[in-house]
Design a protein around this motif. Sequence first.
Motif, PDB file in Angstrom:
ATOM      1  N   SER A 162       0.820  -1.207   0.000  1.00 38.48           N
ATOM      2  CA  SER A 162       0.000   0.000   0.000  1.00 38.48           C
ATOM      3  C   SER A 162       0.859   1.264   0.000  1.00 38.48           C
ATOM      4  O   SER A 162       0.364   2.355  -0.277  1.00 38.48           O
ATOM      5  N   VAL A 163       2.136   1.116   0.298  1.00 38.67           N
ATOM      6  CA  VAL A 163       3.077   2.247   0.294  1.00 38.67           C
ATOM      7  C   VAL A 163       3.792   2.326  -1.045  1.00 38.67           C
ATOM      8  O   VAL A 163       3.851   3.378  -1.699  1.00 38.67           O
ATOM      9  N   LEU A 164       4.323   1.197  -1.466  1.00 40.36           N
ATOM     10  CA  LEU A 164       5.085   1.076  -2.706  1.00 40.36           C
ATOM     11  C   LEU A 164       4.804  -0.323  -3.232  1.00 40.36           C
ATOM     12  O   LEU A 164       4.910  -1.296  -2.484  1.00 40.36           O
ATOM     13  N   SER A 165       4.440  -0.470  -4.473  1.00 37.25           N
ATOM     14  CA  SER A 165       3.980  -1.771  -4.951  1.00 37.25           C
ATOM     15  C   SER A 165       5.025  -2.501  -5.784  1.00 37.25           C
ATOM     16  O   SER A 165       5.703  -1.906  -6.611  1.00 37.25           O
ATOM     17  N   GLY A 166       5.159  -3.800  -5.521  1.00 35.63           N
ATOM     18  CA  GLY A 166       5.998  -4.655  -6.353  1.00 35.63           C
ATOM     19  C   GLY A 166       7.254  -5.179  -5.711  1.00 35.63           C
ATOM     20  O   GLY A 166       7.893  -6.094  -6.232  1.00 35.63           O
ATOM     21  N   ILE A 167       7.671  -4.605  -4.568  1.00 32.93           N
ATOM     22  CA  ILE A 167       8.916  -5.019  -3.911  1.00 32.93           C
ATOM     23  C   ILE A 167       8.599  -5.990  -2.785  1.00 32.93           C
ATOM     24  O   ILE A 167       7.674  -5.770  -2.006  1.00 32.93           O
ATOM     25  N   GLY A 168       9.388  -7.056  -2.686  1.00 34.61           N
ATOM     26  CA  GLY A 168       9.204  -8.048  -1.638  1.00 34.61           C
ATOM     27  C   GLY A 168      10.501  -8.314  -0.898  1.00 34.61           C
ATOM     28  O   GLY A 168      11.409  -7.467  -0.858  1.00 34.61           O
ATOM     29  N   ASN A 169      10.628  -9.495  -0.337  1.00 34.32           N
ATOM     30  CA  ASN A 169      11.767  -9.836   0.519  1.00 34.32           C
ATOM     31  C   ASN A 169      13.115  -9.697  -0.176  1.00 34.32           C
ATOM     32  O   ASN A 169      14.054  -9.125   0.373  1.00 34.32           O
ATOM     33  N   CYS A 170      13.238 -10.258  -1.359  1.00 33.90           N
ATOM     34  CA  CYS A 170      14.533 -10.265  -2.041  1.00 33.90           C
ATOM     35  C   CYS A 170      14.995  -8.856  -2.364  1.00 33.90           C
ATOM     36  O   CYS A 170      16.088  -8.436  -1.962  1.00 33.90           O
ATOM     37  N   TYR A 171      14.166  -8.105  -3.085  1.00 35.61           N
ATOM     38  CA  TYR A 171      14.642  -6.826  -3.597  1.00 35.61           C
ATOM     39  C   TYR A 171      14.714  -5.745  -2.529  1.00 35.61           C
ATOM     40  O   TYR A 171      15.501  -4.797  -2.670  1.00 35.61           O
ATOM     41  N   SER A 172      13.951  -5.870  -1.452  1.00 41.59           N
ATOM     42  CA  SER A 172      14.121  -4.913  -0.358  1.00 41.59           C
ATOM     43  C   SER A 172      15.526  -5.041   0.226  1.00 41.59           C
ATOM     44  O   SER A 172      16.190  -4.036   0.517  1.00 41.59           O
ATOM     45  N   ASP A 173      16.016  -6.282   0.382  1.00 40.35           N
ATOM     46  CA  ASP A 173      17.376  -6.476   0.889  1.00 40.35           C
ATOM     47  C   ASP A 173      18.426  -5.998  -0.101  1.00 40.35           C
ATOM     48  O   ASP A 173      19.420  -5.363   0.272  1.00 40.35           O
ATOM     49  N   GLU A 174      18.219  -6.296  -1.373  1.00 43.59           N
ATOM     50  CA  GLU A 174      19.194  -5.901  -2.383  1.00 43.59           C
ATOM     51  C   GLU A 174      19.254  -4.372  -2.532  1.00 43.59           C
ATOM     52  O   GLU A 174      20.329  -3.795  -2.720  1.00 43.59           O
ATOM     53  N   ILE A 175      18.101  -3.725  -2.443  1.00 44.94           N
ATOM     54  CA  ILE A 175      18.059  -2.264  -2.530  1.00 44.94           C
ATOM     55  C   ILE A 175      18.788  -1.640  -1.342  1.00 44.94           C
ATOM     56  O   ILE A 175      19.594  -0.711  -1.506  1.00 44.94           O
ATOM     57  N   CYS A 176      18.519  -2.151  -0.154  1.00 46.67           N
ATOM     58  CA  CYS A 176      19.186  -1.618   1.037  1.00 46.67           C
ATOM     59  C   CYS A 176      20.700  -1.821   0.957  1.00 46.67           C
ATOM     60  O   CYS A 176      21.478  -0.941   1.344  1.00 46.67           O
ATOM     61  N   PHE A 177      21.114  -2.966   0.446  1.00 44.21           N
ATOM     62  CA  PHE A 177      22.552  -3.210   0.305  1.00 44.21           C
ATOM     63  C   PHE A 177      23.170  -2.200  -0.643  1.00 44.21           C
ATOM     64  O   PHE A 177      24.226  -1.613  -0.359  1.00 44.21           O
ATOM     65  N   GLN A 178      22.520  -1.986  -1.785  1.00 40.45           N
ATOM     66  CA  GLN A 178      23.078  -1.063  -2.769  1.00 40.45           C
ATOM     67  C   GLN A 178      23.177   0.354  -2.205  1.00 40.45           C
ATOM     68  O   GLN A 178      24.108   1.097  -2.537  1.00 40.45           O
ATOM     69  N   ASP A 196      18.155  10.001  -0.862  1.00 42.17           N
ATOM     70  CA  ASP A 196      18.513  10.059  -2.281  1.00 42.17           C
ATOM     71  C   ASP A 196      19.217   8.778  -2.716  1.00 42.17           C
ATOM     72  O   ASP A 196      18.960   8.249  -3.804  1.00 42.17           O
ATOM     73  N   ALA A 197      20.097   8.269  -1.863  1.00 37.90           N
ATOM     74  CA  ALA A 197      20.817   7.031  -2.181  1.00 37.90           C
ATOM     75  C   ALA A 197      19.852   5.848  -2.277  1.00 37.90           C
ATOM     76  O   ALA A 197      19.988   4.995  -3.165  1.00 37.90           O
ATOM     77  N   LEU A 198      18.873   5.802  -1.383  1.00 39.48           N
ATOM     78  CA  LEU A 198      17.905   4.708  -1.398  1.00 39.48           C
ATOM     79  C   LEU A 198      17.026   4.763  -2.635  1.00 39.48           C
ATOM     80  O   LEU A 198      16.755   3.734  -3.267  1.00 39.48           O
ATOM     81  N   PHE A 199      16.592   5.945  -3.008  1.00 42.19           N
ATOM     82  CA  PHE A 199      15.755   6.100  -4.200  1.00 42.19           C
ATOM     83  C   PHE A 199      16.517   5.679  -5.456  1.00 42.19           C
ATOM     84  O   PHE A 199      16.004   4.928  -6.296  1.00 42.19           O
ATOM     85  N   ARG A 200      17.756   6.151  -5.589  1.00 41.37           N
ATOM     86  CA  ARG A 200      18.573   5.767  -6.749  1.00 41.37           C
ATOM     87  C   ARG A 200      18.820   4.266  -6.759  1.00 41.37           C
ATOM     88  O   ARG A 200      18.760   3.619  -7.819  1.00 41.37           O
ATOM     89  N   ALA A 201      19.111   3.703  -5.587  1.00 38.11           N
ATOM     90  CA  ALA A 201      19.374   2.260  -5.496  1.00 38.11           C
ATOM     91  C   ALA A 201      18.146   1.460  -5.927  1.00 38.11           C
ATOM     92  O   ALA A 201      18.272   0.449  -6.626  1.00 38.11           O
ATOM     93  N   MET A 202      16.956   1.896  -5.520  1.00 32.02           N
ATOM     94  CA  MET A 202      15.731   1.196  -5.901  1.00 32.02           C
ATOM     95  C   MET A 202      15.570   1.141  -7.416  1.00 32.02           C
ATOM     96  O   MET A 202      15.361   0.067  -8.000  1.00 32.02           O
TER      97      MET A 202
END
Length: 269
Positions: A162-178, A196-202
Amino acid sequence: MPELPEMETYRMLLSELVVGRTITNTEIERVKSINTDPDAFRRRITGQAVTRVERRAKHLLFHLTGDQVLLLHLMLGGIMFFGRKERKPDRTVQVTISFGAEHLYFIGLRLGYLHLYRPEEAEQRLRKLGPDPFDPALTAERFAALLRARSGTLKSALTDQSVLSGIGNCYSDEICFQARLLPARKPASLSAVEWDALFRAMRELLREAVQYGGYMEMPLFQGDALTGGFDRRCRVYDREGEPCARCGGLIERRNVSSKKSFCCPQCQH
């Protein structure tokens, strides 16, 4: 569970395979996977052609002639396979949609579903979804505002549909790592530079994942060399005990917001 890159990969491949083709038959092996009487379901879609395949978050929408939409959510364990009967995986099929001698098999839909709606009904079902990460209207400022309002962790905010659609367990971790951020961080604690870093990483991470076919190795058809190609490019997800490709520290598995989560505590902060 298939996430945005997996469903976007399916969308791209299926657009080439089924758009413009007419449905010649339908078989329903599990009535709970659909939302209407099997005979009515079969009658309403047989003879209809697929006009386009659309992705919305983790859903696919098969738009048909006759002003109808098939709304698919694979949930946990669901896959699809397209091809002739003799090439089908040896797994239980819940729904089969035929295009002459070739068939689209929906497999593992014990929790997932394939529902038939009018376009306005499908839109109503999806109205609670948050913006897509690739939505042009989703600016870095709006992204930060949406997540900052959440009281949990980055992990829970990124995976809240309901906040952001399409991201789950795998990509939330990968985005945070990046972005060099721990998934357990509280959104309110991030600085402007970190947002800004989190948005670009996503955006960068999801584009890369789509380019390489997502992380789930579930080929759509025999000879599909794209699907699942991102799995070997995952930096932290399911890499517990392996050295971090960035700093050499050990990847750890942690429980974050009641979800399994992977991170490098040495270079994520």
